[in-house]
Design an enzyme around this catalytic site. Structure first.
Site, PDB file in Angstrom:
ATOM      1  N   GLU A 143      14.529 -21.756 117.789  1.00  0.00           N
ATOM      2  CA  GLU A 143      13.462 -21.116 117.019  1.00  0.00           C
ATOM      3  C   GLU A 143      12.179 -21.173 117.855  1.00  0.00           C
ATOM      4  O   GLU A 143      11.880 -20.263 118.611  1.00  0.00           O
ATOM      5  CB  GLU A 143      13.290 -21.810 115.667  1.00  0.00           C
ATOM      6  CG  GLU A 143      12.453 -21.028 114.684  1.00  0.00           C
ATOM      7  CD  GLU A 143      12.616 -21.557 113.262  1.00  0.00           C
ATOM      8  OE1 GLU A 143      11.908 -21.056 112.387  1.00  0.00           O
ATOM      9  OE2 GLU A 143      13.444 -22.455 113.035  1.00  0.00           O
ATOM     10  N   GLU A 147      10.128 -31.818 109.072  1.00  0.00           N
ATOM     11  CA  GLU A 147      10.094 -30.544 108.349  1.00  0.00           C
ATOM     12  C   GLU A 147      10.292 -30.752 106.854  1.00  0.00           C
ATOM     13  O   GLU A 147       9.713 -30.052 106.029  1.00  0.00           O
ATOM     14  CB  GLU A 147      11.181 -29.616 108.892  1.00  0.00           C
ATOM     15  CG  GLU A 147      11.236 -28.260 108.240  1.00  0.00           C
ATOM     16  CD  GLU A 147      12.268 -27.349 108.888  1.00  0.00           C
ATOM     17  OE1 GLU A 147      12.177 -26.122 108.683  1.00  0.00           O
ATOM     18  OE2 GLU A 147      13.144 -27.858 109.610  1.00  0.00           O
TER      19      GLU A 147
END
Length: 911
Positions: free
Chosen positions: A444, A714
């Site tokens: 990502e 996260e």
């Protein structure tokens, strides 16, 4: 008085700038209090020729003063002299320089060159040129960029220390070039080599691992300008006379890693091929380059239960591992990277998803130092294959990020909170690598706009983000429009546009930079993007004037998601969308005022009022209930000032009740988390904010600290209490969004917040947190260093404040009424706490009636001796002094001691 830290466009004596009107800043150091600049005088010279003389300007402005002289020339060194007079009639002078690059891209004679190797050739091409110089050299400047990422070598040594140049931009719209002083590297006979990796331009990128996002061939572009002492000049530029060959870097991908073969690489040599290239997209380097900023030695060598040989560096970082080794000829060494070990202590690379992050080295039999060139990894641990004895090799973890200056300091008496601050700081460093990435390790590493905007305030307390965000916002502006809106990631490779809290970055980040650094130009540059984003939302509103259509992320990853079918959380996603709509409309209104756009200011002021009224009609009942009585629903109502004044107390109580129902824990996601503690502290519930902040079990900030985190996760439960992992497939251990609590730590705990842009005027208002008895906060602003040190210990509060010259501070001391307005200087305050004064008041000669008349004492008595006022013996003692009471009724002594002990305990907890 003296001047220090003189800068042009935030840089010290920069070379290679192309600002037509560069801005100058300086700081003032004075031993006298209340020092304010009265006037400045700037003179800019090209050699002996004055090109700008401001004259004496009666002004206190010492930040980003704009050049207003003759048109600047390309490739010219300018000298700047600044003279300042303060209000004490002291004078001081300072000097600086800046050197321009090429203002007109037509001045570039170079061509973008590429190769014609076979499509399956993965080796990085090396473009090279030999040339001679037969005269004495005065100076030499190299301008270089690439389609891909590059390194340049001149006569052997590498040029500069920058990495992953030219960075990631919206390549079709903008391509940065770098300027290097290479005077000292030139000889009579010279060879220049330029190696180019796929990087973001051609490399595998995005969830789908697609290559060739911007083009299918890398390219090199370089122009060397040599000035001889006799005044003549020579230009060496990339063209089809250059050679290109394959080198030792046989494979390189950002996600996958790099392979370097120093033993037997197959080398193919060709002539370079001209590649079509529009030079109009060229722009000089805008932000700080990526560099290796810290080198970390191994903390531990590990052999796992599976027999894996690991190196633990003790810190989750973004960067590379340098390996110093003497291997056999042809020996292969493989380095794999991971953030964490599993619950059994084995290597766990699953958080990388499809990213391999494997570096492979083939040795040549000599002492060698291996370090990858065109990749980076997110890791704490490496697994080493191909070396029997790890102690025979030297491993160094090299932390790598955009080299922004560290400007903030936060520390306190609580070690776990200090670790949290370290985690926030490392999360910033690890993810601010030319763009603000969401994570540095998996497949990502994109410039997610939502993550960046919620963290932008915290980032700007810790590092100087002005140039970093300026560069990124230029890409944002290039890829945004009234028709499409603002992308979800920037640079955009997803083609996804326009969602609240994410696309609102177009307004929020320029405003953060303006408020933090006093930089009005970022508002000017992004005005179109800012107001067009608000206009885009307006154009997509329904008849009721609200935005209630299209995709929204909502309160992403909120823990009340069990009430919803996806990751958007339980808060009405269109309520969030319209809350942000109102928020950014107000930012645009304020920006219009700053820029002197009265008509636009009136327009967006009216839009703000109209939309706010529609919002209140839609999302609040007449009695003040919210359509989503979630934590986030209440938080945005309070923090964004959406609730009616008469309803604020009820909404605050709704928030507190919800928190209580979650056993004093938050349940917020990406939207609510940055603001929950602010909303509580600013609405009379600071103790509740402090309680949430200091929680140590899941979900909380300190839970991850207790689980050994060295960066921000996260998810609140990225690692579960039993050591297992969240298995959603989206579980980064280095995601900075929840690190946005850092803003509250600086503003509320250390108490430092700006009142005017650039901290020209600021506030010091520290607020106590139980479990923290001392706090140090410092911020190197564009005017100078602010310090706020607070201690509450042994019945005394001490506060130390430093106010830089040319600024004003509003001081609000803990447990004191009113405020003080102070000019520059160093100030110290010491006084007794309210509880120590109360204990003192409870002397042996006080009556029990006087004691229980104190509200704090009533609370203590009821807590430690329930029903004591019903005791006949105590009633009898009401009229006695405490000494008399204890003499006649010794049964009351435990009660008295319990109260005093309770007060002392609360004192230690800074209550």
């Amino acid at each position: 008085m003296n001047l220090y830290d003189l800068r042009t466009e935030y840089r010290v004596d920069p070379i290679g700038i192309t600002a037509l009107k560069p801005r100058f800043s300086w700081k003032i150091n004075s031993e006298e209090n209340d020092t304010v600049q009265k006037s400045y005088h700037i003179v800019v010279k090209n050699g002996d020729t004055v090109v700008f003389d401001s004259g004496v300007v009666e002004s206190s402005q010492s930040v980003l003063v704009e050049y207003a002289g003759d048109a600047l020339l390309s490739e010219t060194l300018y000298h700047v002299e600044v003279e300042v007079v303060d209000n004490h009639e002291h004078q001081a002078k300072g000097e600086m320089t800046f050197e321009t690059a090429l203002f007109d891209n037509a001045e570039f004679k170079a061509e973008m060159i590429t190769h014609d190797f076979a499509d399956d050739e993965t080796a990085c091409p090396v473009f090279e040129k030999e040339f001679t110089t037969d005269k004495e050299i005065a100076s030499a400047r190299l301008y270089a960029t690439a389609h891909g990422v590059y390194e340049v070598y001149l006569n052997g040594p590498r040029v500069g220390e920058d990495r992953m140049t030219p960075g990631w931009t919206s390549y079709h719209n903008r391509l940065q070039y770098q300027t290097y002083d290479v005077t000292a590297l030139l000889n009579d006979n010279n060879k220049i080599e330029m190696t180019v990796g796929n990087g973001w331009y051609k490399g595998i990128l995005g969830f789908t691992l697609e290559p060739n996002r911007y083009g299918d061939h890398v390219g090199a572009f370089a122009q060397l300008h040599i000035t001889y002492k006799d005044g003549t000049k020579e230009v060496i530029a990339t063209d089809d006379s250059w050679d290109v060959r394959t080198g030792t870097i046989r494979y390189s991908e950002i996600y996958m890693g790099e392979t370097i073969n120093t033993y037997d690489p197959e080398v193919y040599t060709r002539k370079a091929v001209i590649k079509p290239f529009d030079k109009s997209v060229l722009t000089a380097q805008e932000n700080e380059p990526v560099r290796i900023t810290e080198r970390i030695s191994p903390k531990e060598f590990i052999v796992t239960p599976k027999g894996e040989k690991l190196v633990d560096f003790g810190q989750n970082i973004t960067g590379l591992v340098e390996v110093k080794v003497k291997g056999e000829k042809g020996q292969k060494i493989v380095i794999r990277h991971a953030e964490v070990l599993d619950k059994d202590g084995n290597f766990y690379p699953e958080t990388l998803r499809s990213a391999k992050s494997i570096d492979t080295y083939i040795c040549n039999g000599q002492e060698q130092t291996f370090l990858p060139h065109f990749t980076f990894h997110g890791f704490r641990y490496i697994c080493v294959e191909g070396l029997e004895d790890l102690s025979t090799a030297k491993f160094t973890a090299c932390a790598m990020h955009s080299d922004m200056a560290k400007i903030g300091e936060f520390s306190c008496s609580n070690k776990k909170v200090n670790q949290l601050q370290s985690n926030i700081s490392w999360g910033l460093r690890d993810n601010f690598l030319d763009i603000p990435t969401d994570c540095p390790q998996r497949d990502e590493r994109l410039g997610w706009t939502g993550d960046a905007q919620v963290f932008s305030w915290t980032a700007s307390y810790n590092r100087n983000t002005a140039l970093f965000f300026t560069k990124w916002m230029r890409d944002m502006s290039a890829e945004s429009s009234l028709e499409k809106g603002v992308p979800h990631v920037c640079p955009d490779i997803l083609g996804q546009y326009s969602a609240s809290a994410w696309s609102d970055v177009a307004c929020i980040v320029p405003w953060v930079v303006y408020q933090t650094f006093g930089d009005k130009r970022i508002l000017e540059e992004n005005w179109r993007c800012m107001h067009e984003w608000v206009d885009y939302i307006t154009n997509h509103c329904g008849e009721n004037g609200l935005w209630q259509s299209g995709f929204q992320y909502g309160d992403w990853l909120a823990l009340d998601k069990e009430e919803s079918a996806d990751r958007t959380g339980a808060t009405d996603k269109y309520m969030i969308a319209n809350a942000y709509y109102i928020y950014v409309t107000d930012i645009v209104r304020q920006a219009a005022v700053v820029l002197g756009k009265k008509e636009e200011a009136d327009k967006y002021s009216a839009l703000y009022e109209k939309t706010l009224e529609s919002f209140r009609d839609e999302y609040y009942t007449k009695t003040g209930r919210i359509v989503s009585e979630t934590q986030t629903g209440a938080v945005v109502s309070l923090y964004f000032n959406l609730a009616r004044d008469k309803d604020r107390e009820k909404i605050l109580n709704t928030l507190i009740t919800n928190i209580a129902n979650h056993k004093d824990h938050l349940s917020t996601g990406f939207v609510g988390t940055p603001y929950i503690c602010h909303a509580l502290s600013e609405n009379g519930a600071h103790e509740k904010a402090a309680t949430i902040f200091m929680k140590e079990d899941y979900p909380s900030w300190l839970y991850s600290v207790n689980m050994g985190a060295t960066t921000i996760w996260e998810r609140w439960n990225s690692i579960k209490p039993d050591g297992t992992f969240d298995e959603s497939g989206m579980n980064s251990l280095n995601h900075y969004a929840y690190g946005s609590i850092g803003d509250w730590m600086y503003r509320k705990v250390a108490g430092i917040s700006q009142l005017e842009p650039g901290y020209k005027k600021f506030k010091i208002e520290p607020m106590f947190v139980k479990g923290i008895e001392s706090v140090h906060g410092a911020l190197d602003t564009v005017y100078g260093r602010i310090v706020s040190d607070v201690t509450c210990r042994e019945g005394k509060i001490t506060v130390h404040v430093e106010v830089p010259a040319n600024t004003t501070a509003v001081i609000i001391l803990p447990e004191k009424e009113g405020e003080q307005v102070l000019g520059s200087g160093s100030y110290d305050f010491e006084y007794a706490t309210q509880t120590s004064l109360l204990v003192e008041k409870f002397s042996m000669e006080s009556t029990l009636g006087e004691v229980v008349a104190e509200p704090l004492a009533v609370e203590m008595f009821n807590s430690y001796a329930p029903g004591m006022l019903d005791n006949p013996l105590i009633k009898f003692a009401f009229g006695m002094s405490l000494s008399e009471m204890l003499g006649q009724a010794p049964e009351a002594k435990p009660l008295y001691e319990a109260v005093i002990n309770a007060l002392n305990k609360q004192e230690k907890e800074n209550g």
